[in-house]
Design a protein around this motif. Structure first.
Motif, PDB file in Angstrom:
ATOM      1  N   VAL A 317     -47.032 -40.968 -28.337  1.00  3.63           N
ATOM      2  CA  VAL A 317     -48.181 -40.121 -28.020  1.00  3.63           C
ATOM      3  C   VAL A 317     -47.975 -39.604 -26.600  1.00  3.63           C
ATOM      4  N   SER A 318     -47.894 -38.291 -26.448  1.00  2.00           N
ATOM      5  CA  SER A 318     -47.629 -37.663 -25.159  1.00  2.00           C
ATOM      6  C   SER A 318     -48.771 -36.721 -24.802  1.00  2.00           C
ATOM      7  N   LEU A 319     -49.363 -36.936 -23.640  1.00  2.00           N
ATOM      8  CA  LEU A 319     -50.383 -36.043 -23.091  1.00  2.00           C
ATOM      9  C   LEU A 319     -49.802 -35.353 -21.869  1.00  2.00           C
ATOM     10  N   SER A 320     -49.744 -34.026 -21.901  1.00  2.00           N
ATOM     11  CA  SER A 320     -49.237 -33.236 -20.773  1.00  2.00           C
ATOM     12  C   SER A 320     -47.856 -33.721 -20.333  1.00  2.00           C
ATOM     13  N   GLY A 321     -46.975 -33.903 -21.305  1.00  2.00           N
ATOM     14  CA  GLY A 321     -45.643 -34.416 -21.016  1.00  2.00           C
ATOM     15  C   GLY A 321     -44.883 -33.556 -20.019  1.00  2.00           C
ATOM     16  N   SER A 322     -44.214 -34.203 -19.068  1.00  2.00           N
ATOM     17  CA  SER A 322     -43.452 -33.494 -18.028  1.00  2.00           C
ATOM     18  C   SER A 322     -42.074 -33.113 -18.570  1.00  2.00           C
ATOM     19  N   PHE A 323     -42.069 -32.205 -19.520  1.00  3.08           N
ATOM     20  CA  PHE A 323     -40.823 -31.844 -20.189  1.00  3.08           C
ATOM     21  C   PHE A 323     -39.983 -30.852 -19.382  1.00  3.08           C
ATOM     22  N   TRP A 324     -40.391 -30.584 -18.140  1.00  7.22           N
ATOM     23  CA  TRP A 324     -39.550 -29.841 -17.215  1.00  7.22           C
ATOM     24  C   TRP A 324     -38.419 -30.721 -16.685  1.00  7.22           C
ATOM     25  N   TRP A 325     -38.610 -32.040 -16.739  1.00  5.56           N
ATOM     26  CA  TRP A 325     -37.632 -32.987 -16.182  1.00  5.56           C
ATOM     27  C   TRP A 325     -36.270 -32.769 -16.839  1.00  5.56           C
ATOM     28  N   PRO A 326     -35.161 -32.871 -16.079  1.00  7.84           N
ATOM     29  CA  PRO A 326     -35.031 -33.361 -14.692  1.00  7.84           C
ATOM     30  C   PRO A 326     -35.082 -32.278 -13.632  1.00  7.84           C
ATOM     31  N   GLY A 327     -35.517 -31.061 -13.956  1.00  5.46           N
ATOM     32  CA  GLY A 327     -35.512 -30.004 -12.958  1.00  5.46           C
ATOM     33  C   GLY A 327     -34.098 -29.736 -12.475  1.00  5.46           C
ATOM     34  N   PHE A 348     -44.412 -37.997 -33.631  1.00  6.97           N
ATOM     35  CA  PHE A 348     -44.750 -37.577 -32.275  1.00  6.97           C
ATOM     36  C   PHE A 348     -46.123 -36.906 -32.275  1.00  6.97           C
ATOM     37  N   GLY A 349     -46.999 -37.367 -31.401  1.00  7.68           N
ATOM     38  CA  GLY A 349     -48.263 -36.696 -31.143  1.00  7.68           C
ATOM     39  C   GLY A 349     -48.218 -36.096 -29.750  1.00  7.68           C
ATOM     40  N   ILE A 350     -48.322 -34.788 -29.644  1.00  8.94           N
ATOM     41  CA  ILE A 350     -48.150 -34.086 -28.369  1.00  8.94           C
ATOM     42  C   ILE A 350     -49.372 -33.217 -28.107  1.00  8.94           C
ATOM     43  N   GLU A 351     -49.943 -33.352 -26.908  1.00 13.28           N
ATOM     44  CA  GLU A 351     -51.049 -32.502 -26.472  1.00 13.28           C
ATOM     45  C   GLU A 351     -50.746 -31.965 -25.080  1.00 13.28           C
ATOM     46  N   VAL A 352     -51.239 -30.764 -24.809  1.00 13.17           N
ATOM     47  CA  VAL A 352     -51.059 -30.166 -23.484  1.00 13.17           C
ATOM     48  C   VAL A 352     -52.214 -29.217 -23.222  1.00 13.17           C
ATOM     49  N   GLY A 353     -52.551 -29.036 -21.955  1.00 16.18           N
ATOM     50  CA  GLY A 353     -53.629 -28.128 -21.586  1.00 16.18           C
ATOM     51  C   GLY A 353     -53.151 -26.689 -21.465  1.00 16.18           C
ATOM     52  N   THR A 354     -53.956 -25.766 -21.959  1.00 16.27           N
ATOM     53  CA  THR A 354     -53.598 -24.349 -21.844  1.00 16.27           C
ATOM     54  C   THR A 354     -53.678 -23.856 -20.403  1.00 16.27           C
ATOM     55  N   LEU A 355     -54.327 -24.628 -19.514  1.00 18.09           N
ATOM     56  CA  LEU A 355     -54.403 -24.261 -18.102  1.00 18.09           C
ATOM     57  C   LEU A 355     -53.312 -24.945 -17.279  1.00 18.09           C
ATOM     58  N   PHE A 360     -47.273 -25.851 -20.333  1.00 20.41           N
ATOM     59  CA  PHE A 360     -47.542 -25.608 -21.752  1.00 20.41           C
ATOM     60  C   PHE A 360     -46.358 -24.975 -22.470  1.00 20.41           C
ATOM     61  N   GLU A 361     -45.558 -24.167 -21.787  1.00 21.22           N
ATOM     62  CA  GLU A 361     -44.376 -23.605 -22.458  1.00 21.22           C
ATOM     63  C   GLU A 361     -43.322 -24.675 -22.746  1.00 21.22           C
ATOM     64  N   PRO A 362     -42.984 -25.577 -21.784  1.00 21.33           N
ATOM     65  CA  PRO A 362     -42.065 -26.660 -22.138  1.00 21.33           C
ATOM     66  C   PRO A 362     -42.586 -27.550 -23.256  1.00 21.33           C
ATOM     67  N   ASN A 363     -43.900 -27.778 -23.323  1.00 20.82           N
ATOM     68  CA  ASN A 363     -44.443 -28.601 -24.404  1.00 20.82           C
ATOM     69  C   ASN A 363     -44.312 -27.896 -25.756  1.00 20.82           C
ATOM     70  N   ARG A 364     -44.535 -26.582 -25.765  1.00 22.56           N
ATOM     71  CA  ARG A 364     -44.338 -25.844 -27.015  1.00 22.56           C
ATOM     72  C   ARG A 364     -42.873 -25.866 -27.436  1.00 22.56           C
ATOM     73  N   GLU A 365     -41.981 -25.801 -26.454  1.00 23.88           N
ATOM     74  CA  GLU A 365     -40.554 -25.847 -26.768  1.00 23.88           C
ATOM     75  C   GLU A 365     -40.178 -27.181 -27.405  1.00 23.88           C
ATOM     76  N   VAL A 366     -40.665 -28.285 -26.823  1.00 23.63           N
ATOM     77  CA  VAL A 366     -40.379 -29.606 -27.388  1.00 23.63           C
ATOM     78  C   VAL A 366     -40.967 -29.730 -28.794  1.00 23.63           C
ATOM     79  N   ARG A 367     -42.176 -29.244 -28.978  1.00 21.43           N
ATOM     80  CA  ARG A 367     -42.775 -29.247 -30.326  1.00 21.43           C
ATOM     81  C   ARG A 367     -41.875 -28.535 -31.324  1.00 21.43           C
ATOM     82  N   ASP A 368     -41.434 -27.347 -30.987  1.00 19.50           N
ATOM     83  CA  ASP A 368     -40.628 -26.550 -31.910  1.00 19.50           C
ATOM     84  C   ASP A 368     -39.269 -27.201 -32.178  1.00 19.50           C
TER      85      ASP A 368
END
Length: 410
Positions: A317-327, A348-355, A360-368
């Motif tokens: 379960v991931s809330l606002s996952g930092s999927f930008w890592w490792p930069g 996988f349960g993934i949630e992210v804020g639209t703000l 939110f784009e990295p989270n959508r990428e991981v979802r896809d």
């Protein structure tokens, strides 16, 4: 590498709530605000789906003649941009103790906010000070809103107030009620570091082969925003009830290291923590009933574990996952690991804020990517920022989704 995306362009507006005030009317205004609560919310935003929220601060030193305060700022999660503090400055009504800011916000926004009064203006440091350190120092002078009727929350480096706009969805699971089960705190040496681990046994928990959820950043959920009362709601709602294990991150430096997909930390969870839980707490060895959950870097690590250690953690379960890592730093991005991984039975349960304009784009990428490689993904977006006031409800919703409903006894 993390791509820097501009923050929100929130429109500061004039509003009748303040414009109609004269100096002599301010004492009565404070009385009305104390009765009605803050922030003041009005319809009439220029953008569809927005309302006007007015945030106020009362200067305890009076008007500008006797006050040392020369600048006041709003820090509202997902609404204001910390890299551009001048856009979130409150204005004083001349000759009074009233500072205010009226700003358009989404009508379904919920978020933490606070007020920052200062003698000097906020400026971004140019001396090489890390941004997070600078902001933590700034927040040392922040204050919750005394006119807000909701409880003050000890989250995100200090006390915050909670704003709930008229169309914000109700939170199904969150409650301030204390847990009715038993909370145990112990010191556990994990990956070579002694730390606090809290174990919560909710009512209705099975005697053996217990489902288990491991919560990263455990102090948040055991101490700052105790989640036990929300966990108690799972059983009466018909869901399977887990043992909840909350693992302390100890400090910022160790947290960044361990929750950056650290192999040593992963080995500690799978080879030290889980065997102890099976031996002493009767938890299951079934990956489908073993959940790891986290927020921000914790969300990244949760997904990493369900991808690379699916024989132990079958659910993340991931809330606002930092999927930008490792930069720009060393390490293999989760996205690349997904591309190289074979499909597994992990969910996988993934949630992210639209703000969360950087996430939110990295989270959508991981979802896809997960869905495209045959993984089971449940995905949701909420109108909010990088905010524990959303995570507290989303964690329980994610756990409920992973565990499913308890079998009905005939």
């Amino acid at each position: 590498m993390l791509k820097r995306v501009p923050g929100p362009e929130r429109r500061v507006v004039r509003t009748r709530a303040i414009d109609d005030l004269a100096q002599g009317a301010v004492p009565a205004f404070w009385d009305r605000l104390a009765a009605a609560g803050s922030p003041i919310v009005e319809r009439g935003g220029a953008d569809r789906g927005c309302v006007i929220a007015t945030f106020c601060w009362r200067d305890p030193e009076g008007d500008e003649r006797g006050s040392s305060t020369r600048h006041v700022y709003l820090d509202a999660n997902g609404i204001t941009d910390r890299s551009r503090p001048e856009r979130a400055g409150l204005s004083r009504l001349p000759g009074t103790d009233l500072w205010s800011l009226s700003i358009e916000v989404p009508e379904n926004w919920r978020g933490a906010y606070r007020i920052i009064p200062r003698t000097e203006p906020l400026t971004i440091p140019c001396d090489g000070t890390p941004g997070w350190q600078w902001w933590r120092n700034v927040l040392a002078g922040a204050q919750p809103d005394p006119f807000n009727p909701l409880p003050t929350r000890a989250v995100q480096a200090g006390d915050c107030s909670e704003a709930v706009m008229p169309a914000a969805p109700a939170q199904r699971w969150w409650t301030d009620r204390p847990g009715r089960g038993e909370l145990h705190e112990t010191t556990f040496t994990l990956s070579g570091t002694p730390r606090s681990v809290w174990v919560y046994e909710p009512p209705g928990l099975a005697a053996g082969s217990r489902p288990v959820v491991v919560l990263l950043d455990g102090r948040t959920w055991a101490v700052d925003l105790p989640i036990a009362g929300a966990v108690d709601a799972l059983g009466p709602a018909g869901h399977r009830v887990p043992l909840v294990v909350m693992v302390d991150s100890v400090g910022p430096a160790l947290r960044s290291e361990e929750l950056g997909c650290s192999p040593a930390f992963a080995a500690g969870l799978t080879g030290e923590l889980l065997p102890w839980l099976r031996r002493d707490w009767a938890v299951t060895d079934d990956p489908a009933s073993t959940i790891v959950a986290g927020c921000s870097l914790g969300g990244l690590t949760a997904c990493h574990l369900a991808l690379t250690a699916s024989h132990v953690f079958g659910c993340a379960v991931s809330l606002s996952g930092s999927f930008w890592w490792p930069g720009s730093g060393p390490g293999v991005a989760l996205q690349d690991r997904i591309r190289a991984a074979a499909p597994s039975r992990s969910r996988f349960g993934i949630e992210v804020g639209t703000l969360e304009w950087m996430l939110f784009e990295p989270n959508r990428e991981v979802r896809d990517l997960l869905a495209g490689t045959g993984h089971d993904v449940r995905y949701r977006e909420f109108c909010g920022g990088h905010d524990a006031l959303h995570w507290r409800d989303g964690l329980i919703a994610g756990v409920a989704s992973m565990l499913g409903y308890a079998p009905v006894m005939q």
